[in-house]
Design a protein around this motif. Structure first.
Motif, PDB file in Angstrom:
ATOM      1  N   ASN A  91       8.032   7.833   5.299  1.00  0.00           N
ATOM      2  CA  ASN A  91       7.384   7.538   4.005  1.00  0.00           C
ATOM      3  C   ASN A  91       6.702   8.775   3.520  1.00  0.00           C
ATOM      4  N   ASP A 108       0.738   5.238   1.818  1.00  0.00           N
ATOM      5  CA  ASP A 108       0.031   5.931   2.899  1.00  0.00           C
ATOM      6  C   ASP A 108      -0.762   7.087   2.284  1.00  0.00           C
ATOM      7  N   HIS A 161       4.800   0.110   0.099  1.00  0.00           N
ATOM      8  CA  HIS A 161       5.450  -0.714   1.118  1.00  0.00           C
ATOM      9  C   HIS A 161       4.466  -1.737   1.687  1.00  0.00           C
ATOM     10  N   HIS A 186       0.835  -1.195   0.000  1.00  0.00           N
ATOM     11  CA  HIS A 186       0.000   0.000   0.000  1.00  0.00           C
ATOM     12  C   HIS A 186       0.874   1.251   0.000  1.00  0.00           C
TER      13      HIS A 186
HETATM   14 FE   LIG Z   1       1.991   2.335   5.519  1.00  0.00          FE
END
Ligand SMILES: [Fe+2]
Ligand SMILES: O=C(O)CCC(=O)C(=O)O
Length: 331
Positions: A245, A205, A263, A203
């Motif tokens: 991220n 974020d 990730h 996925h």
């Molecule tokens: Fe994540």
């Protein structure tokens, strides 16, 4: 070989030093920009320390909060079901198996708890016992992470020459900042009969950026260079470092110049998944932020999705109520 991982399966990410970044170091800013353009993920070196109020103390306190919280009986945790408590999934408990898993036919293998850092829900927040004990830690941690978010936004806005009114930093914080959360995660030990497992599906974020801590390996990042196919690289825990991220908002605002990293979490090669705790601050835009590229001149107000509706759309995808190319974010 780190923990049985062949070197060509270990991600080699930029390491950016927070103190240098805050002091305006050109070198640190360049590393950050390189990482944002190339990987959408990097290590942020943070002086942790062990004195009261230091990041080291906060991190240890939050691990303790995770252990105590997830040890509660399932019935108690289910009384705080995130899907019942909070329209935007910013507060509450997600049990194991509610989301899809990372291997075909599997469900996810982790439980999580979202604590809202945003002002809108603060008064309404549910604090299960263990989290009440560690409330100060969580609040301090969120304000430290907010400082991190701000300096990273400043560097990235400067790189794209964004005017002050529509800079990345202008789209975070203040009374409208209702979507920021701290997510506590607990991965259960894998079954002995399934050697390799992927308890958290690939996925990105959904927000702007994530500050992630875990002492246990398992995080992987997709490296699509070359073949265009996913090659999964382990992001090994690094002393005194968080993993940052970039999320979908950053990629959208920068018109793809900055990447949101794809990730997931997997067991080590040929190993069952160990019990694993992690926690993350997920910084998200203010609810009124325009979700469109900021790099193409003045933002047209009409027909632009605001963050508030954008978040709802993303979660409809995650819960399987709407088809999405990539599953984003996993409360
Ligand atoms: Fe994540
Ligand atoms: O547990 C981890 O290391 C990753 C967590 C994550 O990617 C997330 O919560 O979005």
């Amino acid at each position: 070989m780190a923990l049985g991982v062949p070197p060509d399966q270990v991600a080699s990410l930029e390491v950016v030093n927070l103190v240098q970044l805050l002091q305006g170091s050109h070198d640190a800013a360049q590393r950050l920009v390189r990482a944002a353009r190339r990987d959408g993920m990097f290590y942020l070196e943070i002086p942790e320390g062990n004195e009261p109020g230091s990041m080291g103390r906060l991190v240890q306190g939050i691990y303790a909060a995770c252990e105590e919280l997830f040890r509660l009986p399932l019935d108690d945790k289910m009384k705080l079901d995130v899907d019942q408590l909070s329209e935007y999934k910013t507060n509450g408990y997600k049990p194991i198996g509610r989301n899809i898993g990372g291997l075909p036919g599997h469900r996810d293998g982790f439980e999580s708890y979202a604590v809202s850092c945003g002002s809108r829900e603060l008064g309404l927040l549910c604090w299960p016992g263990p989290l009440e004990t560690y409330q100060e830690y969580l609040l301090d941690f969120s304000s430290r992470c907010y400082d991190i978010l701000r300096v990273i936004c400043q560097v990235l806005s400067a790189e794209l020459n964004l005017p002050p009114g529509v800079s990345f930093e202008a789209l975070h914080g203040g009374p409208d900042a209702s979507f920021d959360i701290i997510r506590l995660l607990h991965y259960e030990t894998g079954r002995q009969d399934s050697l390799f497992s992927v308890p958290q599906v690939a996925h990105t974020d959904l927000g702007s950026l994530t500050v992630l801590f875990s002492e246990t390996p398992g995080l992987q990042v997709s490296d699509r260079a070359g073949s265009g196919q996913d090659k999964w690289l382990y992001v090994m825990p690094r002393r005194n470092c968080a993993v940052i991220n970039l999320g979908d908002a950053m990629s959208l605002w920068s018109h793809g110049q900055f990447r949101s990293s794809v990730h997931r979490v997997a067991s080590m090669p040929e190993n069952v998944m160990p019990e694993r705790y992690s926690f993350a601050f997920l910084g998200r835009p203010v609810s009124s932020a325009p979700m469109c590229p900021l790099t193409g001149g003045p933002v047209e107000e009409e027909n632009i999705l605001l963050c508030e509706d954008w978040v709802k759309e993303k979660f409809r995808g995650l819960r399987g109520q709407k088809k999405m190319d990539l599953c984003c974010d996993h409360t």
